[in-house]
Design a protein around this motif. Sequence first.
Motif, mmCIF file in Angstrom:
data_model
loop_
_atom_site.group_PDB
_atom_site.id
_atom_site.type_symbol
_atom_site.label_atom_id
_atom_site.label_comp_id
_atom_site.label_asym_id
_atom_site.label_seq_id
_atom_site.Cartn_x
_atom_site.Cartn_y
_atom_site.Cartn_z
ATOM 1 N N UNK A 341 0.824 -1.211 0.000
ATOM 2 C CA UNK A 341 0.000 0.000 0.000
ATOM 3 C C UNK A 341 0.855 1.257 0.000
ATOM 4 N N UNK A 342 1.889 1.288 0.841
ATOM 5 C CA UNK A 342 2.777 2.448 0.901
ATOM 6 C C UNK A 342 3.536 2.599 -0.409
ATOM 7 N N UNK A 343 4.088 1.495 -0.900
ATOM 8 C CA UNK A 343 4.882 1.540 -2.121
ATOM 9 C C UNK A 343 4.065 2.006 -3.323
ATOM 10 N N UNK A 344 2.839 1.483 -3.450
ATOM 11 C CA UNK A 344 2.020 1.825 -4.616
ATOM 12 C C UNK A 344 1.563 3.278 -4.587
ATOM 13 N N UNK A 345 1.478 3.870 -3.416
ATOM 14 C CA UNK A 345 1.056 5.261 -3.316
ATOM 15 C C UNK A 345 2.221 6.235 -3.401
ATOM 16 N N UNK A 346 3.392 5.843 -2.872
ATOM 17 C CA UNK A 346 4.456 6.813 -2.642
ATOM 18 C C UNK A 346 5.739 6.569 -3.439
ATOM 19 N N UNK A 347 5.905 5.377 -3.978
ATOM 20 C CA UNK A 347 7.165 5.054 -4.644
ATOM 21 C C UNK A 347 7.001 4.646 -6.102
ATOM 22 N N UNK A 348 6.152 3.660 -6.346
ATOM 23 C CA UNK A 348 6.010 3.131 -7.703
ATOM 24 C C UNK A 348 5.612 4.203 -8.723
ATOM 25 N N UNK A 349 4.717 5.150 -8.377
ATOM 26 C CA UNK A 349 4.377 6.175 -9.375
ATOM 27 C C UNK A 349 5.573 7.021 -9.813
ATOM 28 N N UNK A 350 6.651 6.987 -9.042
ATOM 29 C CA UNK A 350 7.821 7.805 -9.353
ATOM 30 C C UNK A 350 9.004 6.956 -9.829
ATOM 31 N N UNK A 351 8.746 5.685 -10.102
ATOM 32 C CA UNK A 351 9.774 4.779 -10.595
ATOM 33 C C UNK A 351 9.754 4.715 -12.110
ATOM 34 N N UNK A 352 10.907 4.417 -12.713
ATOM 35 C CA UNK A 352 10.891 4.117 -14.153
ATOM 36 C C UNK A 352 10.128 2.822 -14.393
ATOM 37 N N UNK A 353 9.636 2.626 -15.585
ATOM 38 C CA UNK A 353 8.884 1.410 -15.902
ATOM 39 C C UNK A 353 9.801 0.205 -16.105
#
Length: 477
Positions: A341-353
């Motif tokens: 939940x934390x990762x999908x909200x705060x990290x993954x949106x800002x990661x390269x694909x």
Amino acid sequence: MKKLLITWVTWLTVANVQALELEPCFIGAIGSGVSTAAECGQLTVPENRQNPDKTIDLNLAVIRSTSNEKLNDPLLLLAGGPGQGAVDTFAGIVKIFDAMLPLRDIVLVDQRGTGKSNPLRCEIDPDEYEALSDMDSDAWKDWTKKCHQGLDADTRYYTTTEAINDLEAVREALEIEQWNLYGGSYGTRKALTYMKMFPDSIRSVILDASVPQEQALGVEHETNLRNTLQQIFALCEADEACQTAFGDAEQQLWKFLDQLKEAPINLRIQNSSTGTFEDVLMTREYAVIAMRMFAYSPETMGLIPLMVSLANHGQPETMAAQAQMVMNSLNEGLNNALEISVSCAEDVPFMPKTSNTTNSLFGDELFELMHARCELWDSIAVDPSFKEPVVSDIPTLLLSGEYDPVTPPKNAEQIMQTLSNAQHLVAKGQGHIVGTRGCMPKIVTAFIKDPSKELETECMNDFRDFSFFINMNGPKE
């Protein structure tokens, strides 16, 4: 039903805050050997503050100072992960806080989704580890969907920001004007977020193993682990006994990982948790987990060349057993669905694909897999402002380990660029989380006592590089 025999009960009420009842208790994680007297209770808060119909109970504990001169600026522990509960985490780092108790209470609050605060956790069968990291397998999709559907939670509201709102509610309920924050690893993100959201609630901050606010957790893991392993192998090469025993251990590691990628090894090893013997498939992922977790502390860094050498000479059981032990520990201590939940909200949106790393330690499809997983998970990406550096003049002490494979000293230096009242200490030869090491509890205590006073750090000169194990009997003298 409430207990009939209670030696004392504390009731605390604040406007718009539910009454908080604290009762005597003992806290200590299972297997920690620690049992600490405290006062425990629960504070009920809305799961979604915009629609407060559904509530969750936050589990908390207060370790009381018995001094007649007690100060009303307690220390608040912010646990890491994401996914660790603060109440159980305290058992592993009690050494840091012992010296503070004479004058200050210590407050522990299980972050929503961890500990006993509506924990978000889904079991993983060890046999599924390889399939769950395979982008071409349906196993990770099935597991993610099943996990999400089985949770009694709206996962959109299990984030760092909501956790900080919870902590403010606890602070008000405990009638605390200001408190001091100690955050370790992911806990430093919580501390930095708190500094941004409610600066007037904070007297001082300690960031141990720092995560810059602008960093997407996971993006730097590959580079940081490679750098630490390279440093360890360079130290081995410069150490006569280690170099003589193992030669070019770094090249041996890559050779072994390549072999596992082509042909995983079937082994029979003893489960460290149950004591029973199990058949396991040692994959490349297993070996990387072992390397990463052994790079966390100096006590185990010195084992890495030996484990690599044993694996390359027909004895991979040692490395596999250590990897399994780490996996068991992670499964017991972390709430993995909260981490998602934390990762999908705060990290993954800002990661390269996709990853630009060839022959990645963590798998060439890691970022692609993380993005795909979040598409199956209810989450709301944070506003980009969440990822902006924290600008603050709150007294802040940053601690780093020289060889930290997750949050290296450069992270703290990056954070300090926008903190006008901060200082950074690097512990030589140390790994991830250094507040418990050597004389560091003494330094942390001195900082909390008077954040404006210059710290005496000469005792840190006692830190040394670790010694290498030449065999399982220990380092060569």
